[in-house]
Every structure is written in C-alpha cells, then in structure tokens.
Design an enzyme around this catalytic site. Sequence first.
Site, PDB file in Angstrom:
ATOM      1  N   ARG A 141       5.090   2.857  -1.563  1.00  0.00           N
ATOM      2  CA  ARG A 141       5.916   2.872  -2.645  1.00  0.00           C
ATOM      3  C   ARG A 141       7.149   2.161  -2.448  1.00  0.00           C
ATOM      4  O   ARG A 141       7.946   2.306  -1.786  1.00  0.00           O
ATOM      5  CB  ARG A 141       6.230   4.418  -2.765  1.00  0.00           C
ATOM      6  CG  ARG A 141       7.382   4.840  -3.913  1.00  0.00           C
ATOM      7  CD  ARG A 141       7.564   6.265  -3.795  1.00  0.00           C
ATOM      8  NE  ARG A 141       8.820   6.658  -4.956  1.00  0.00           N
ATOM      9  CZ  ARG A 141       8.369   6.833  -6.033  1.00  0.00           C
ATOM     10  NH1 ARG A 141       6.864   7.112  -6.552  1.00  0.00           N
ATOM     11  NH2 ARG A 141       9.059   6.904  -6.929  1.00  0.00           N
ATOM     12  N   GLU A 182       0.867  -1.179   0.037  1.00  0.00           N
ATOM     13  CA  GLU A 182       0.049  -0.040   0.004  1.00  0.00           C
ATOM     14  C   GLU A 182       0.889   1.287  -0.080  1.00  0.00           C
ATOM     15  O   GLU A 182       0.379   2.280   0.056  1.00  0.00           O
ATOM     16  CB  GLU A 182      -0.793  -0.010   1.092  1.00  0.00           C
ATOM     17  CG  GLU A 182      -2.003  -1.275   1.213  1.00  0.00           C
ATOM     18  CD  GLU A 182      -2.689  -1.248   2.297  1.00  0.00           C
ATOM     19  OE1 GLU A 182      -3.920  -0.480   2.297  1.00  0.00           O
ATOM     20  OE2 GLU A 182      -2.300  -1.708   3.398  1.00  0.00           O
ATOM     21  N   ARG A 242      11.146   2.849  16.625  1.00  0.00           N
ATOM     22  CA  ARG A 242       9.973   3.662  17.019  1.00  0.00           C
ATOM     23  C   ARG A 242      10.335   4.834  17.543  1.00  0.00           C
ATOM     24  O   ARG A 242      11.526   5.017  17.522  1.00  0.00           O
ATOM     25  CB  ARG A 242       9.267   2.972  18.163  1.00  0.00           C
ATOM     26  CG  ARG A 242      10.226   2.968  19.497  1.00  0.00           C
ATOM     27  CD  ARG A 242       9.418   2.194  20.673  1.00  0.00           C
ATOM     28  NE  ARG A 242      10.264   2.313  21.759  1.00  0.00           N
ATOM     29  CZ  ARG A 242      10.061   1.634  22.865  1.00  0.00           C
ATOM     30  NH1 ARG A 242       8.869   0.473  22.889  1.00  0.00           N
ATOM     31  NH2 ARG A 242      10.563   1.814  24.067  1.00  0.00           N
ATOM     32  N   ARG A 243       9.574   5.726  17.794  1.00  0.00           N
ATOM     33  CA  ARG A 243       9.916   7.442  18.347  1.00  0.00           C
ATOM     34  C   ARG A 243       9.323   7.395  19.452  1.00  0.00           C
ATOM     35  O   ARG A 243       8.120   7.053  19.700  1.00  0.00           O
ATOM     36  CB  ARG A 243       9.229   8.120  17.233  1.00  0.00           C
ATOM     37  CG  ARG A 243       9.869   9.654  17.701  1.00  0.00           C
ATOM     38  CD  ARG A 243       9.092  10.872  16.861  1.00  0.00           C
ATOM     39  NE  ARG A 243       9.722  10.650  15.395  1.00  0.00           N
ATOM     40  CZ  ARG A 243      10.889  11.223  15.041  1.00  0.00           C
ATOM     41  NH1 ARG A 243      11.792  11.566  15.926  1.00  0.00           N
ATOM     42  NH2 ARG A 243      11.500  10.785  13.974  1.00  0.00           N
ATOM     43  N   GLY A 265      21.660   8.435   8.260  1.00  0.00           N
ATOM     44  CA  GLY A 265      22.023   9.242   9.271  1.00  0.00           C
ATOM     45  C   GLY A 265      21.156   9.597  10.479  1.00  0.00           C
ATOM     46  O   GLY A 265      21.565  10.195  11.130  1.00  0.00           O
ATOM     47  N   GLU A 304       7.673   2.004  12.834  1.00  0.00           N
ATOM     48  CA  GLU A 304       6.234   2.054  13.212  1.00  0.00           C
ATOM     49  C   GLU A 304       5.775   3.419  12.397  1.00  0.00           C
ATOM     50  O   GLU A 304       6.542   3.956  11.784  1.00  0.00           O
ATOM     51  CB  GLU A 304       6.257   2.613  14.837  1.00  0.00           C
ATOM     52  CG  GLU A 304       6.753   3.940  15.081  1.00  0.00           C
ATOM     53  CD  GLU A 304       6.491   4.314  16.379  1.00  0.00           C
ATOM     54  OE1 GLU A 304       5.922   3.975  17.244  1.00  0.00           O
ATOM     55  OE2 GLU A 304       6.818   5.833  16.674  1.00  0.00           O
TER      56      GLU A 304
END
Length: 344
Positions: free
Chosen positions: A223, A221, A317-318, A287, A279
């Site tokens: 690119r 779904e 993840r953030r 970088g 995520e």
Amino acid sequence: MSTIFAMALGCGTKNRDEHWLEVFYPDPYLKPDPKLVDVIREEVGYEGGNAALELTHRQVQHLAREWRDAGFEHEASYAVAFQESEQPLVLTILETDAEPASTPEAYLKLHLLSHRLVKPHGVVLSGIFPLLPNVAWTNEGAIDLNELPERQLLARLNGKLLEVNSVDKFPKMTDYVVPAGVRIADTARVRLGAYVGEGTTVMHEGFINFNAGTEGPGMIEGRISAGVFVGKGSDLGGSSSTMGTLSGGGNIVISLGENCLLGANAGTGIPLGDRCTIEAGLYITSGTKVEVLDENGDVADTVKARDLAGQSDLLFRRNSVNGAVQCQTNKSAIALNEELHKHN
C-alpha cells in the site's frame, strides 16, 4: 501578461441540481502557451484568476475554429470532439496553484498528477475533500447517491443491471487516464490523482492513493498511502504498508528513496533514504526504539526511528532471540527482477 499555471477543456457529469459530480479532462496543460489563452480571453470573456467556465457548444465550436486558425491543431481537435458531446462542458483555468475552489478545479489537479505533469506534493490540494462529492461509480458513470435508487429501478424495469462498482469521492484512475508503460492488475486499487511512473507494476494487492505514487520502475504489492512517493527501483512486498498523512502520519512526509525494499507485511512511518530494507513483518514507526549496530554487530546506541529518517543504506530487522528492533548498514543492494519489469 501573467502566466497561466494550468488549463484544460473537459466534459463531466452533473446531478439534477446542476452540481458537478466529476469532470474528465483528456488533455490537461501545465503552463499552456499564452497564445492559446489569448483565444480564450476573446472567445469566452476570461478575465483572469482561477475559474471553471461552463461553455455552450457554440462557444466550443468557436474555440476550435480560433485555435485551428492560430496553429493549435491538436487542441482544436479536442474542441471539435467536445462540441458533439451531450455532456456538460467546462473550461477550467488555474492562473495560480491556489487551493481549489470548485469540483472542476479539484478534478483538474488530480488529472495533472495522473498525467504525470506534476509529482505528489507538486500541486496544492488543501481543501479538496468538500469539493469531491461522494457518488456511486457505476457501469453507467457517476450517479448522485440520492438519484441512485431510481436509476437502479429503471435499469431493472428495462431488464438491465446497474452495477455499482464503488461509493467514494475518488474514481479509479484508469477511467480517466492510463499512463504509458505501466501494469495494473486490479485497476480499482489505483485512485485518480495517483502518479504511476513508467515501468511500475501494481499487482492485485497493491494500492496507490491520490497525491502519491512511484517514480518507476518498481514492483508494488503493498500500500502506498496518500502523500507517499516511492523512488525508482524500489519494491513494496505483499501486504506491506506506508503511513500516510491521512492516517496517523501527522505532518511527516513519508517517502522511499531509490532501490528500497519493504518486505512482506512490513511497513514504515518514517521516510527512508536510498537502498534501505525493512525485513518482512517489521513495522517501523517514528517512535520505535532501534538498536544501532556497529560493524561488528554490537549495539553502539539506542535511538528512536525518527532519528534515522531519510538516511541511506540501512537494514532494519528484528532480533529473533530477544525481539529488539535493530539497524545496521545494508550491505546488499536491492535489485528488482529485470526480467519482470523490462516487458512493461
């Protein structure tokens, strides 16, 4: 006798200056039978090397007869069909996998990919862009851009509409080949030269460029940029992206291993190993500073994402509190919805 790398008989479109615009090869061959090539040497005077030989209908008729006499009934049947064509005919032979030197050679290499005869990076495509003319892809086929206004006018004068679907160097893959066992919701979003593995579903917002693709099965779904290959069982969420070598990826070959997940609006500029997850909304570039967490969730080290390239079982993840990009072991394997894919 040297082995031929690839060969195909095709028909195509030329402009008024007799320059090739595109070529269709319904049945390309990788490493064809030497006996098949022997007939070509005798009938059309092929003397070796990489060549695109324009054939007369009589030559194709002779090829059909000689191939049938030599026991190549399947190949002969295509030759019989081509001898009835009003389009220009070409027999393209690649003795070696060298850089393409003509439009028919370039199109043959794109066909090899979409027919699943070679995988992305499995064929030399250097120098391909100057060989692919930018043309109007219409409901009446490929049209030279300089000839388009006249063709549009003639259509209107005859009470018709010439529909221009795109103006591009690459046509959509499904106008040339539809691989078995795939679903493609919007065929305009998969270019000729894409490798679409069996069991792949490409949804409406999915996109696969040339020299890129999927091992399959997989749900696309997002690119898949030029040069990127996605391993089996991997899922690209809505509007996710992979960085290709044509748009800032440099010489790094981006790939996803098996059973990976790019969440919605996520992306990667590094290759991923197996069972990796990024995520939703997180884009990793080479970088990007990444905090590596230990088994207790504590920060053990801070590295650049490129230092983690190709490793398996990673979850990126953030941190929702401080915004730091973090990486820890991915303890939950990604399993695609079997019900969704088993009916492809």
